[in-house]
Design a protein around this motif. Structure first.
Motif, mmCIF file in Angstrom:
data_model
loop_
_atom_site.group_PDB
_atom_site.id
_atom_site.type_symbol
_atom_site.label_atom_id
_atom_site.label_comp_id
_atom_site.label_asym_id
_atom_site.label_seq_id
_atom_site.Cartn_x
_atom_site.Cartn_y
_atom_site.Cartn_z
ATOM 1 N N GLU A 87 -4.227 -4.783 1.186
ATOM 2 C CA GLU A 87 -4.545 -4.171 -0.125
ATOM 3 C C GLU A 87 -3.767 -4.475 -1.027
ATOM 4 O O GLU A 87 -3.670 -4.833 -1.998
ATOM 5 C CB GLU A 87 -5.358 -2.961 -0.144
ATOM 6 C CG GLU A 87 -5.569 -2.413 -1.302
ATOM 7 C CD GLU A 87 -6.474 -1.055 -1.328
ATOM 8 O OE1 GLU A 87 -6.443 -0.308 -2.057
ATOM 9 O OE2 GLU A 87 -7.246 -0.709 -0.315
ATOM 10 N N GLN A 88 -2.563 -3.836 -0.684
ATOM 11 C CA GLN A 88 -0.980 -3.892 -1.378
ATOM 12 C C GLN A 88 -0.879 -5.490 -1.744
ATOM 13 O O GLN A 88 -0.508 -5.765 -2.916
ATOM 14 C CB GLN A 88 -0.132 -3.199 -0.996
ATOM 15 C CG GLN A 88 1.200 -3.177 -1.717
ATOM 16 C CD GLN A 88 0.971 -2.461 -2.952
ATOM 17 O OE1 GLN A 88 0.143 -1.458 -2.903
ATOM 18 N NE2 GLN A 88 1.521 -2.905 -3.859
ATOM 19 N N ALA A 89 -1.066 -6.307 -0.840
ATOM 20 C CA ALA A 89 -0.971 -7.708 -1.120
ATOM 21 C C ALA A 89 -1.736 -8.328 -2.087
ATOM 22 O O ALA A 89 -1.248 -8.954 -2.937
ATOM 23 C CB ALA A 89 -0.784 -8.473 0.077
ATOM 24 N N TRP A 90 -3.058 -8.052 -1.935
ATOM 25 C CA TRP A 90 -3.847 -8.458 -3.014
ATOM 26 C C TRP A 90 -3.570 -7.854 -4.273
ATOM 27 O O TRP A 90 -3.724 -8.818 -5.388
ATOM 28 C CB TRP A 90 -5.333 -7.957 -2.512
ATOM 29 C CG TRP A 90 -5.794 -9.071 -1.681
ATOM 30 C CD1 TRP A 90 -5.814 -9.252 -0.080
ATOM 31 C CD2 TRP A 90 -6.833 -10.231 -1.879
ATOM 32 N NE1 TRP A 90 -6.319 -10.153 0.232
ATOM 33 C CE2 TRP A 90 -7.196 -10.803 -0.720
ATOM 34 C CE3 TRP A 90 -7.430 -10.658 -2.955
ATOM 35 C CZ2 TRP A 90 -7.872 -11.868 -0.531
ATOM 36 C CZ3 TRP A 90 -8.271 -11.813 -2.910
ATOM 37 C CH2 TRP A 90 -8.571 -12.539 -1.802
ATOM 38 N N THR A 91 -3.377 -6.611 -4.331
ATOM 39 C CA THR A 91 -3.205 -5.986 -5.651
ATOM 40 C C THR A 91 -1.722 -6.654 -6.380
ATOM 41 O O THR A 91 -1.598 -6.771 -7.530
ATOM 42 C CB THR A 91 -2.752 -4.416 -5.200
ATOM 43 O OG1 THR A 91 -3.546 -3.917 -4.678
ATOM 44 C CG2 THR A 91 -2.306 -3.722 -6.572
ATOM 45 N N GLU A 92 -0.754 -6.957 -5.466
ATOM 46 C CA GLU A 92 0.537 -7.470 -6.166
ATOM 47 C C GLU A 92 0.384 -8.791 -6.502
ATOM 48 O O GLU A 92 0.769 -9.234 -7.570
ATOM 49 C CB GLU A 92 1.544 -7.319 -5.021
ATOM 50 C CG GLU A 92 2.031 -6.028 -4.706
ATOM 51 C CD GLU A 92 3.229 -5.995 -3.586
ATOM 52 O OE1 GLU A 92 3.649 -7.101 -3.158
ATOM 53 O OE2 GLU A 92 3.484 -5.120 -3.025
ATOM 54 N N VAL B 288 -13.183 -8.195 -0.194
ATOM 55 C CA VAL B 288 -12.368 -8.604 1.025
ATOM 56 C C VAL B 288 -12.271 -7.686 2.141
ATOM 57 O O VAL B 288 -12.245 -8.052 3.508
ATOM 58 C CB VAL B 288 -10.759 -8.570 0.265
ATOM 59 C CG1 VAL B 288 -9.631 -8.818 1.201
ATOM 60 C CG2 VAL B 288 -10.521 -9.593 -0.733
ATOM 61 N N LYS B 289 -12.353 -6.403 1.826
ATOM 62 C CA LYS B 289 -12.423 -5.421 2.945
ATOM 63 C C LYS B 289 -13.618 -5.683 3.885
ATOM 64 O O LYS B 289 -13.411 -5.793 5.086
ATOM 65 C CB LYS B 289 -12.542 -3.965 2.403
ATOM 66 C CG LYS B 289 -12.498 -2.774 3.515
ATOM 67 C CD LYS B 289 -12.473 -1.494 2.746
ATOM 68 C CE LYS B 289 -12.342 -0.317 3.899
ATOM 69 N NZ LYS B 289 -12.356 0.811 3.128
ATOM 70 N N ALA C 96 -4.168 -1.156 4.555
ATOM 71 C CA ALA C 96 -3.474 -0.913 3.255
ATOM 72 C C ALA C 96 -2.374 -1.878 2.595
ATOM 73 O O ALA C 96 -2.219 -2.116 1.626
ATOM 74 C CB ALA C 96 -2.585 0.680 3.160
ATOM 75 N N GLN C 97 -1.551 -2.592 3.735
ATOM 76 C CA GLN C 97 -0.629 -3.587 3.389
ATOM 77 C C GLN C 97 -1.457 -4.775 2.799
ATOM 78 O O GLN C 97 -0.762 -5.273 1.851
ATOM 79 C CB GLN C 97 -0.078 -3.852 4.720
ATOM 80 C CG GLN C 97 0.854 -2.952 5.229
ATOM 81 C CD GLN C 97 1.783 -3.111 6.372
ATOM 82 O OE1 GLN C 97 1.247 -3.875 7.507
ATOM 83 N NE2 GLN C 97 3.171 -3.366 6.328
#
Length: 140
Positions: A113-118, A101-102, A110-111
């Motif tokens: 990444e956090q959205a994908w993680t959540e 994705v990166k 970072a936001q």
């Protein structure tokens, strides 16, 4: 913008096409050589189809409780096939997804990444539980 909106915008930018999926597989195989061994008899096209289906399935489990049973079945199928997937390998799978994705999302931060993680948290927890759960004893 909400976490869900951030995820969907990033998802659209990535397009999750054949190029994205092949890049994801290359990253995952680099970090997990056992994956290549397990799927050496499966062609690249079939591998990417399976990969795309699992991404969509795990993603959809966050908002659709009816899909969670399909994720459980996917985890159980991995277990029943004797693939011996470790928690570390599932974590590496997700990290390879984030790496890809990166690479494909020019707005990755970072936001995002956090959205994908959540978004993937629920599905990955279900997978982990399904892969490592012990069979339940039935008493009468």
């Amino acid at each position: 913008m909400t976490s869900s909106e951030l995820f969907y915008e990033s998802f659209k930018r990535c397009r999750i096409d054949q190029e994205f999926l092949e890049s994801f597989l290359a990253d995952f195989c680099k970090h997990n050589p056992r994956f290549s061994e397990r799927f050496e008899n499966i062609g690249l096209e079939q591998q990417t189809k399976m990969l795309k289906a699992s991404i969509i399935l795990i993603h959809n489990s966050v908002g659709l409780p009816s899909v969670r049973n399909s994720v459980r079945k996917l985890g159980k199928r991995h277990k029943d096939l004797g693939l011996n997937i470790s928690e570390q390998e599932l974590n590496e799978w997700f990290q390879s997804l984030l790496n890809t994705v990166k690479k494909y999302d020019p707005h990755y931060d970072a936001q995002v990444e956090q959205a994908w993680t959540e978004t993937f948290d629920v599905g990955l927890k279900i997978m982990k539980k399904s892969v490592w759960s012990e069979p339940k004893c039935v008493t009468k």
